[in-house]
Design a protein around this motif. Structure first.
Motif, PDB file in Angstrom:
ATOM      1  N   THR A 138      -2.902 -13.272   9.835  1.00 14.28           N
ATOM      2  CA  THR A 138      -1.718 -12.417   9.842  1.00 14.28           C
ATOM      3  C   THR A 138      -1.264 -12.232   8.404  1.00 14.28           C
ATOM      4  N   LEU A 139      -0.975 -10.994   8.029  1.00 14.64           N
ATOM      5  CA  LEU A 139      -0.540 -10.678   6.668  1.00 14.64           C
ATOM      6  C   LEU A 139       0.865 -10.105   6.690  1.00 14.64           C
ATOM      7  N   VAL A 140       1.689 -10.543   5.735  1.00 18.36           N
ATOM      8  CA  VAL A 140       2.971  -9.915   5.460  1.00 18.36           C
ATOM      9  C   VAL A 140       2.804  -9.209   4.120  1.00 18.36           C
ATOM     10  N   TRP A 141       2.761  -7.878   4.153  1.00 19.16           N
ATOM     11  CA  TRP A 141       2.460  -7.129   2.927  1.00 19.16           C
ATOM     12  C   TRP A 141       3.708  -7.059   2.054  1.00 19.16           C
ATOM     13  N   MET A 142       3.574  -7.418   0.772  1.00 23.83           N
ATOM     14  CA  MET A 142       4.734  -7.602  -0.097  1.00 23.83           C
ATOM     15  C   MET A 142       4.716  -6.686  -1.322  1.00 23.83           C
ATOM     16  N   ALA A 143       3.791  -5.731  -1.376  1.00 20.31           N
ATOM     17  CA  ALA A 143       3.667  -4.865  -2.546  1.00 20.31           C
ATOM     18  C   ALA A 143       4.099  -3.448  -2.220  1.00 20.31           C
ATOM     19  N   ASP A 144       4.573  -2.738  -3.241  1.00 18.93           N
ATOM     20  CA  ASP A 144       4.955  -1.335  -3.051  1.00 18.93           C
ATOM     21  C   ASP A 144       3.724  -0.481  -2.737  1.00 18.93           C
ATOM     22  N   GLU A 145       2.583  -0.812  -3.367  1.00 20.61           N
ATOM     23  CA  GLU A 145       1.346  -0.088  -3.086  1.00 20.61           C
ATOM     24  C   GLU A 145       0.733  -0.632  -1.803  1.00 20.61           C
ATOM     25  N   ALA A 146       0.275   0.259  -0.951  1.00 20.22           N
ATOM     26  CA  ALA A 146      -0.268  -0.152   0.349  1.00 20.22           C
ATOM     27  C   ALA A 146      -1.571  -0.924   0.188  1.00 20.22           C
ATOM     28  N   LEU A 147      -1.901  -1.708   1.214  1.00 19.69           N
ATOM     29  CA  LEU A 147      -3.184  -2.406   1.268  1.00 19.69           C
ATOM     30  C   LEU A 147      -4.321  -1.393   1.200  1.00 19.69           C
ATOM     31  N   LEU A 148      -5.339  -1.715   0.400  1.00 21.31           N
ATOM     32  CA  LEU A 148      -6.545  -0.905   0.361  1.00 21.31           C
ATOM     33  C   LEU A 148      -7.675  -1.706   0.996  1.00 21.31           C
ATOM     34  N   PRO A 149      -8.006  -1.431   2.261  1.00 23.30           N
ATOM     35  CA  PRO A 149      -9.083  -2.174   2.919  1.00 23.30           C
ATOM     36  C   PRO A 149     -10.376  -2.089   2.115  1.00 23.30           C
ATOM     37  N   GLY A 150     -11.056  -3.215   1.973  1.00 23.64           N
ATOM     38  CA  GLY A 150     -12.301  -3.252   1.219  1.00 23.64           C
ATOM     39  C   GLY A 150     -12.128  -3.626  -0.234  1.00 23.64           C
TER      40      GLY A 150
ATOM     41  N   GLY B 248       0.919  -7.442   9.870  1.00 21.44           N
ATOM     42  CA  GLY B 248      -0.251  -7.020  10.620  1.00 21.44           C
ATOM     43  C   GLY B 248      -1.301  -8.102  10.720  1.00 21.44           C
ATOM     44  N   VAL B 249      -2.266  -7.883  11.596  1.00 20.49           N
ATOM     45  CA  VAL B 249      -3.380  -8.810  11.794  1.00 20.49           C
ATOM     46  C   VAL B 249      -4.646  -8.132  11.290  1.00 20.49           C
ATOM     47  N   ALA B 250      -5.409  -8.851  10.466  1.00 20.34           N
ATOM     48  CA  ALA B 250      -6.623  -8.283   9.884  1.00 20.34           C
ATOM     49  C   ALA B 250      -7.641  -9.383   9.635  1.00 20.34           C
ATOM     50  N   GLU B 251      -8.895  -8.972   9.542  1.00 21.62           N
ATOM     51  CA  GLU B 251      -9.963  -9.911   9.189  1.00 21.62           C
ATOM     52  C   GLU B 251     -10.121  -9.964   7.675  1.00 21.62           C
ATOM     53  N   ILE B 252     -10.384 -11.162   7.170  1.00 22.36           N
ATOM     54  CA  ILE B 252     -10.545 -11.389   5.733  1.00 22.36           C
ATOM     55  C   ILE B 252     -11.897 -12.048   5.493  1.00 22.36           C
ATOM     56  N   THR B 253     -12.589 -11.577   4.449  1.00 21.63           N
ATOM     57  CA  THR B 253     -13.861 -12.171   4.052  1.00 21.63           C
ATOM     58  C   THR B 253     -13.751 -12.663   2.618  1.00 21.63           C
ATOM     59  N   THR B 254     -14.149 -13.907   2.370  1.00 23.63           N
ATOM     60  CA  THR B 254     -14.122 -14.469   1.015  1.00 23.63           C
ATOM     61  C   THR B 254     -15.532 -14.528   0.455  1.00 23.63           C
TER      62      THR B 254
ATOM     63  N   VAL C 100     -10.040  -7.534   2.461  1.00 25.69           N
ATOM     64  CA  VAL C 100      -9.353  -7.383   3.745  1.00 25.69           C
ATOM     65  C   VAL C 100      -9.917  -6.164   4.453  1.00 25.69           C
ATOM     66  N   GLN C 101     -10.304  -6.341   5.705  1.00 24.32           N
ATOM     67  CA  GLN C 101     -10.806  -5.208   6.484  1.00 24.32           C
ATOM     68  C   GLN C 101      -9.634  -4.362   6.985  1.00 24.32           C
ATOM     69  N   GLU C 102      -9.949  -3.205   7.517  1.00 26.45           N
ATOM     70  CA  GLU C 102      -8.899  -2.362   8.090  1.00 26.45           C
ATOM     71  C   GLU C 102      -8.156  -3.149   9.166  1.00 26.45           C
ATOM     72  N   PRO C 103      -6.825  -3.200   9.109  1.00 31.64           N
ATOM     73  CA  PRO C 103      -6.067  -4.036  10.058  1.00 31.64           C
ATOM     74  C   PRO C 103      -6.355  -3.670  11.509  1.00 31.64           C
ATOM     75  N   LYS C 104      -6.326  -4.699  12.359  1.00 30.04           N
ATOM     76  CA  LYS C 104      -6.478  -4.465  13.794  1.00 30.04           C
ATOM     77  C   LYS C 104      -5.229  -3.804  14.358  1.00 30.04           C
TER      78      LYS C 104
ATOM     79  N   LYS D 266      -4.192   1.921   9.752  1.00 30.12           N
ATOM     80  CA  LYS D 266      -5.335   1.884   8.851  1.00 30.12           C
ATOM     81  C   LYS D 266      -5.039   1.075   7.592  1.00 30.12           C
ATOM     82  N   THR D 267      -3.768   0.780   7.344  1.00 29.48           N
ATOM     83  CA  THR D 267      -3.380   0.015   6.166  1.00 29.48           C
ATOM     84  C   THR D 267      -2.068  -0.693   6.465  1.00 29.48           C
ATOM     85  N   LEU D 268      -1.550  -1.420   5.486  1.00 31.81           N
ATOM     86  CA  LEU D 268      -0.252  -2.077   5.609  1.00 31.81           C
ATOM     87  C   LEU D 268       0.617  -1.641   4.442  1.00 31.81           C
ATOM     88  N   ASP D 269       1.829  -1.182   4.741  1.00 28.07           N
ATOM     89  CA  ASP D 269       2.778  -0.783   3.712  1.00 28.07           C
ATOM     90  C   ASP D 269       3.756  -1.928   3.431  1.00 28.07           C
ATOM     91  N   LEU D 270       4.635  -1.717   2.474  1.00 25.75           N
ATOM     92  CA  LEU D 270       5.613  -2.733   2.085  1.00 25.75           C
ATOM     93  C   LEU D 270       6.367  -3.273   3.298  1.00 25.75           C
TER      94      LEU D 270
END
Length: 641
Positions: A344-356, A398-404, A372-376, A390-394
């Motif tokens: 689960t992600l809490v997006w904290m930036a003014d710029e939206a999440l960019l999947p990939g 959301g719930v998303a898959e993460i790959t390290t 971060v993959q495209e949020p579920k 398709k993304t997360l704004d400020l």
């Protein structure tokens, strides 16, 4: 005289004994960390100011300054504006709001407290998450005149999500509704229905007035219908189980390898959970190697036992590899290690999440590259609906898959905050963009393993008698990337070298034909090409890529995939007006007319390399000369080529 002197000495002794007794009592008080949160102007800062004032935690000079400041901001009569004790920023006092997280310490005879005053404005929700991350209890304030608001729901959801299990519902400003019980009961019922929907099983409601002091330190005569505890009484007596972490299996993220001399080697860190003693068998993760604890060292000497919450240095009986970012754990009950997760992600930036896009993921003392993959889905905090996105704004949750990029040691957040909670950091700006909670590793992370190959990467390169490399040509459309890359390959081919060109247009006919030109698709385009380029270098090839690749973050992502020195960034530096004048494909004309969206240089940005290995100024150098210089650079960089 002698009798008087004896009396003085005895009095001094009694005073000293009283002081010692007080300090001893104070030292052994329990500590409660809590936050105040809710919507804007619900009275959070005023409440904390009242708590500090009533607990006598204000010096005389502070009180004088407070009275003076209260007059300046227009407080009526002799009333004190308690919010000024907490709102320290000039902007906060000017606007009458909280912006930053303010931490304050106070104490009573029964307990010590650290309280975080968190902002109510939606744009500062990220600050609230920061304050809640270490809290044991949350005081959710509601303005009695307004009832349950969206930000009330958001903060309650976040507090529950972060793991706070003690909730106080403080219906504030009861003095402004005439201490009406019906108003209070309606708000409590409304909140209770919402709380059940998000999994909050119980909370303690109380009617208060932070400004007037009703039900803060004692029960108020203005609310005879209320029979519960005052706020301070509840804070003093709420049971926070400090033994839970100690009962869990031992875990300690290694912060530092302590090696002051050749005779001492220890691993320092804060024990996240469990206990550890000399003689215990521990496992070093993610390597999995085991050893026995020989000493548990502190500044005050060795310990027979250390528990969760203590900072110690652990010495092992064996010389095994262990460094910062590793985790020491109970050998027979270790945490997991994986590289793919649901979170689960809490997006904290003014710029939206960019999947990939690759971000730094920091979990405990571990720092890795993560995508971060495209949020579920994202969560609507008003209705608790799961909405497609398709993304997360400020402030989005959301719930998303993460790959390290490599396996990290973790536990589900529900089992432990230290190895389950993380932050994401933008690689370019170094700003924290998200807070997250790991739920579980994906099954494919456990089922997919690296297959060892008998013919190594070095053997492939030796057979071709060359050192693998990636020449990454980047620049605007029309800058000449493909032209120069083709010339470089022809020259290398003439020298008998094994090469291959990955061209932007050619790749989009096959491998990346499903991708468009949005930022997210551009990022995925470069990610795929980077992975293909890496596989080709594993085969011993010299790879030339010709892509606009407009974002620095993705070019750096590809660089990180390769061995040190194998990635050579070639910036084809062509002014926009010159590239547009060429317009061989007619793309700039379409972009200017609005027929072609997200075109680099027109309505999509190009982030020029800051320190490329090779820079080609096409206003001063011909393609032939540039190609010759690039080949010379490559031969000088790797004489075996």
């Amino acid at each position: 005289m002698t009798d008087q002197t004896d009396v003085i000495y005895k009095t001094d002794d009694l005073i000293a004994q009283d002081i010692d007794a007080y300090l001893e009592q104070h030292q052994h008080k329990t500590m409660l960390r809590f936050i105040t949160c809710g919507s804007v102007d619900d009275g959070k800062s005023t409440l904390i100011g009242r708590l500090l004032y009533d607990s006598k935690m204000i010096f005389e000079d502070q009180l004088a300054a407070l009275e003076s400041d209260s007059k300046k901001v227009g407080t009526q009569g002799a009333e004190i504006d308690f919010a000024l004790l907490v709102d320290g920023l000039a902007a906060e006092r000017e606007q009458g709001i909280t912006i930053d997280v303010a931490y304050r310490f106070f104490g009573t005879e029964k307990r010590k407290f650290i309280v975080a005053d968190t902002p109510g404005h939606e744009q500062y929700t990220r600050n609230m998450v920061t304050g809640a991350s270490t809290a044991d209890l949350a005081v959710i304030l509601i303005d009695a005149r307004k009832g349950v608001l969206t930000q009330t729901r958001r903060h309650s959801y976040l507090a529950h999500l972060i793991g706070i299990r003690h909730i106080v519902l403080a219906v504030n400003k009861m003095d402004l509704v005439g201490y009406d019980q019906a108003t209070y009961d309606a708000i409590v019922a409304d909140y209770a229905a919402f709380a059940r929907s998000i999994g909050i099983e119980r909370f303690v409601p109380m009617p208060i007035s932070g400004f007037k002091g009703d039900n803060i330190t004692g029960l108020s005569a203005n609310t005879p219908w209320y029979t519960g505890p005052s706020l301070i009484q509840h804070l003093e007596t709420v049971e926070v189980d400090t033994t839970t972490d100690q009962a869990k299996p031992f875990r300690m993220p290694v912060q530092w390898v302590n090696r002051p001399n050749l005779d001492f080697r220890g691993f320092s860190g804060l024990i996240a959970s469990g206990t550890v003693r000399p003689g215990d068998t521990v496992r070093v993760l993610p390597s999995g190697k085991t050893s026995t604890v020989s000493r548990v060292v502190t500044l005050d000497g060795d310990l027979d036992e250390a528990v969760a919450g203590q900072s110690v240095t652990i010495c092992l009986a064996d010389e095994i590899d262990c460094s910062r970012g590793d985790v020491l754990a109970t050998a027979d009950a270790p945490p997991q290690a994986a590289d793919q997760f649901e979170s689960t992600l809490v997006w904290m930036a003014d710029e939206a999440l960019l999947p990939g896009r690759a971000y730094w993921l920091k979990l405990g003392t571990q720092t890795v590259s993560a995508t971060v993959q495209e949020p579920k889905y994202t969560v609507n905090v008003n209705t608790m609906e799961h909405l497609a996105c398709k993304t997360l704004d400020l402030n989005a949750i959301g719930v998303a898959e993460i790959t390290t990029d490599r396996a990290i040691v973790f536990e589900p957040y529900a089992e432990g905050r230290t190895l389950g909670g993380f932050i994401l950091i933008d690689k370019i700006t170094n700003a924290t963009v998200a807070a997250g909670m790991l739920h579980f590793s994906l099954r494919r992370a456990q089922n997919v393993h690296w297959q060892a190959m008998d013919v190594s990467r070095a053997a492939h390169a030796a057979l071709k008698n060359q050192q693998p490399a990636v020449l990454w040509f980047t620049g605007l459309s029309g800058s000449g990337k493909s032209t120069i890359a083709n010339l470089v390959e022809k020259k290398l081919h003439a020298l008998g070298k094994h090469t291959f060109v990955l061209d932007g247009d050619n790749v989009r006919h096959g491998l990346n034909k499903d991708l468009g030109f949005t930022e997210a698709d551009r990022i995925e385009n470069i990610r795929r090409v980077g992975e293909v380029a890496k596989l080709m270098t594993d085969a011993g090839l010299i790879v030339l890529t010709a892509f606009i690749s407009p974002f620095r973050a993705e070019r750096e992502m590809v660089r990180e995939l390769l061995a040190d020195g194998e990635f050579l960034e070639v910036f084809i530096d062509t002014p926009l007006e010159l590239a547009e004048a060429r317009d061989v494909k007619g793309l700039y004309k379409k972009a200017r007319s609005g027929q072609l969206k997200n075109f680099t240089g027109i309505d999509s940005p190009y982030e020029a390399p800051e320190s490329p290995e090779i820079r080609v100024d096409t206003t001063k150098e011909s393609p032939e000369d540039a190609a010759e210089r690039i080949v010379d650079h490559l031969l000088g960089w790797a004489p075996t080529i």
